[in-house]
Design a protein around this motif. Structure first.
Motif, PDB file in Angstrom:
ATOM      1  N   LEU A   1       0.854  -1.189   0.000  1.00 57.12           N
ATOM      2  CA  LEU A   1       0.000   0.000   0.000  1.00 57.12           C
ATOM      3  C   LEU A   1       0.890   1.239   0.000  1.00 57.12           C
ATOM      4  O   LEU A   1       1.943   1.254   0.632  1.00 57.12           O
ATOM      5  CB  LEU A   1      -0.906  -0.034   1.225  1.00 57.12           C
ATOM      6  CG  LEU A   1      -1.879  -1.216   1.256  1.00 57.12           C
ATOM      7  CD1 LEU A   1      -2.608  -1.254   2.588  1.00 57.12           C
ATOM      8  CD2 LEU A   1      -2.860  -1.142   0.120  1.00 57.12           C
ATOM      9  N   PRO A   2       0.483   2.294  -0.702  1.00 54.89           N
ATOM     10  CA  PRO A   2       1.343   3.482  -0.825  1.00 54.89           C
ATOM     11  C   PRO A   2       1.532   4.172   0.524  1.00 54.89           C
ATOM     12  O   PRO A   2       0.597   4.296   1.311  1.00 54.89           O
ATOM     13  CB  PRO A   2       0.588   4.372  -1.804  1.00 54.89           C
ATOM     14  CG  PRO A   2      -0.822   3.930  -1.705  1.00 54.89           C
ATOM     15  CD  PRO A   2      -0.786   2.459  -1.392  1.00 54.89           C
ATOM     16  N   LEU A   3       2.750   4.622   0.762  1.00 56.07           N
ATOM     17  CA  LEU A   3       3.058   5.322   2.011  1.00 56.07           C
ATOM     18  C   LEU A   3       2.961   6.834   1.863  1.00 56.07           C
ATOM     19  O   LEU A   3       2.876   7.553   2.847  1.00 56.07           O
ATOM     20  CB  LEU A   3       4.464   4.938   2.479  1.00 56.07           C
ATOM     21  CG  LEU A   3       4.673   3.454   2.787  1.00 56.07           C
ATOM     22  CD1 LEU A   3       6.135   3.184   3.098  1.00 56.07           C
ATOM     23  CD2 LEU A   3       3.793   3.029   3.933  1.00 56.07           C
ATOM     24  N   ASP A   4       3.000   7.343   0.621  1.00 51.42           N
ATOM     25  CA  ASP A   4       3.049   8.777   0.391  1.00 51.42           C
ATOM     26  C   ASP A   4       1.685   9.426   0.177  1.00 51.42           C
ATOM     27  O   ASP A   4       1.590  10.623   0.003  1.00 51.42           O
ATOM     28  CB  ASP A   4       3.949   9.082  -0.807  1.00 51.42           C
ATOM     29  CG  ASP A   4       3.477   8.368  -2.079  1.00 51.42           C
ATOM     30  OD1 ASP A   4       2.696   7.412  -1.960  1.00 51.42           O
ATOM     31  OD2 ASP A   4       3.913   8.780  -3.173  1.00 51.42           O
TER      32      ASP A   4
ATOM     33  N   VAL B   1      -6.595  -1.075  -2.882  1.00 52.90           N
ATOM     34  CA  VAL B   1      -7.079  -2.266  -2.189  1.00 52.90           C
ATOM     35  C   VAL B   1      -7.443  -3.349  -3.201  1.00 52.90           C
ATOM     36  O   VAL B   1      -7.152  -4.527  -2.991  1.00 52.90           O
ATOM     37  CB  VAL B   1      -8.280  -1.924  -1.280  1.00 52.90           C
ATOM     38  CG1 VAL B   1      -8.864  -3.170  -0.647  1.00 52.90           C
ATOM     39  CG2 VAL B   1      -7.847  -0.937  -0.206  1.00 52.90           C
ATOM     40  N   ASP B   2      -8.059  -2.959  -4.315  1.00 49.98           N
ATOM     41  CA  ASP B   2      -8.416  -3.938  -5.342  1.00 49.98           C
ATOM     42  C   ASP B   2      -7.184  -4.576  -5.975  1.00 49.98           C
ATOM     43  O   ASP B   2      -7.212  -5.745  -6.346  1.00 49.98           O
ATOM     44  CB  ASP B   2      -9.266  -3.280  -6.438  1.00 49.98           C
ATOM     45  CG  ASP B   2     -10.669  -2.954  -5.957  1.00 49.98           C
ATOM     46  OD1 ASP B   2     -11.098  -3.537  -4.939  1.00 49.98           O
ATOM     47  OD2 ASP B   2     -11.330  -2.116  -6.590  1.00 49.98           O
TER      48      ASP B   2
END
Length: 120
Positions: A43-46, A54-55
């Motif tokens: 999942l992106p942290l930025d 999620v998909d």
């Protein structure tokens, strides 16, 4: 007697094949251990997580299903983001309710714009 000789020869061939496979397994020796799959597209942290993130999330398979650490990390991240969004929504709803209450008290009761002699 012929059947017995056939079984002895077949057994000798199988033993010889297994022995050659084990002893002469090639120059590199036995196969190296495969590296375990890791979660590639995290999942992106930025930025906040979107529905598309999620998909697109796919967990690598392990010996008995999915790697629990990867699933736990993803669920923790999603839980934290949902809690943050719920808090922001609650703050916005309370600010909106406060603004509506102030607007209701600030606006005087407006009389009907039509007077008795005016026709619509």
């Amino acid at each position: 007697m012929v059947m017995f000789l056939f079984l002895v020869v077949a057994l000798a061939v199988v033993v010889a094949a297994v022995t050659l496979a084990v002893v002469g397994g090639g120059e590199s020796g036995p196969l190296p251990d495969a590296a375990p799959d890791r979660l590639r597209d995290t999942l992106p942290l930025d930025r906040p997580v979107s529905r598309a993130d999620v998909d697109a999330l796919r967990f690598p398979l392990a010996a008995r299903g999915y790697r629990m650490a990867d699933v736990d990390d993803a669920l923790s991240r999603l839980g934290a983001e949902l809690a943050e969004r719920d808090a922001r929504i609650a703050d916005m709803e309370s600010a909106l309710a406060g603004a509506r209450a102030v607007a209701a008290h600030a606006a005087p009761d407006e009389p009907d714009a039509r007077q008795e002699g005016d026709q619509p």
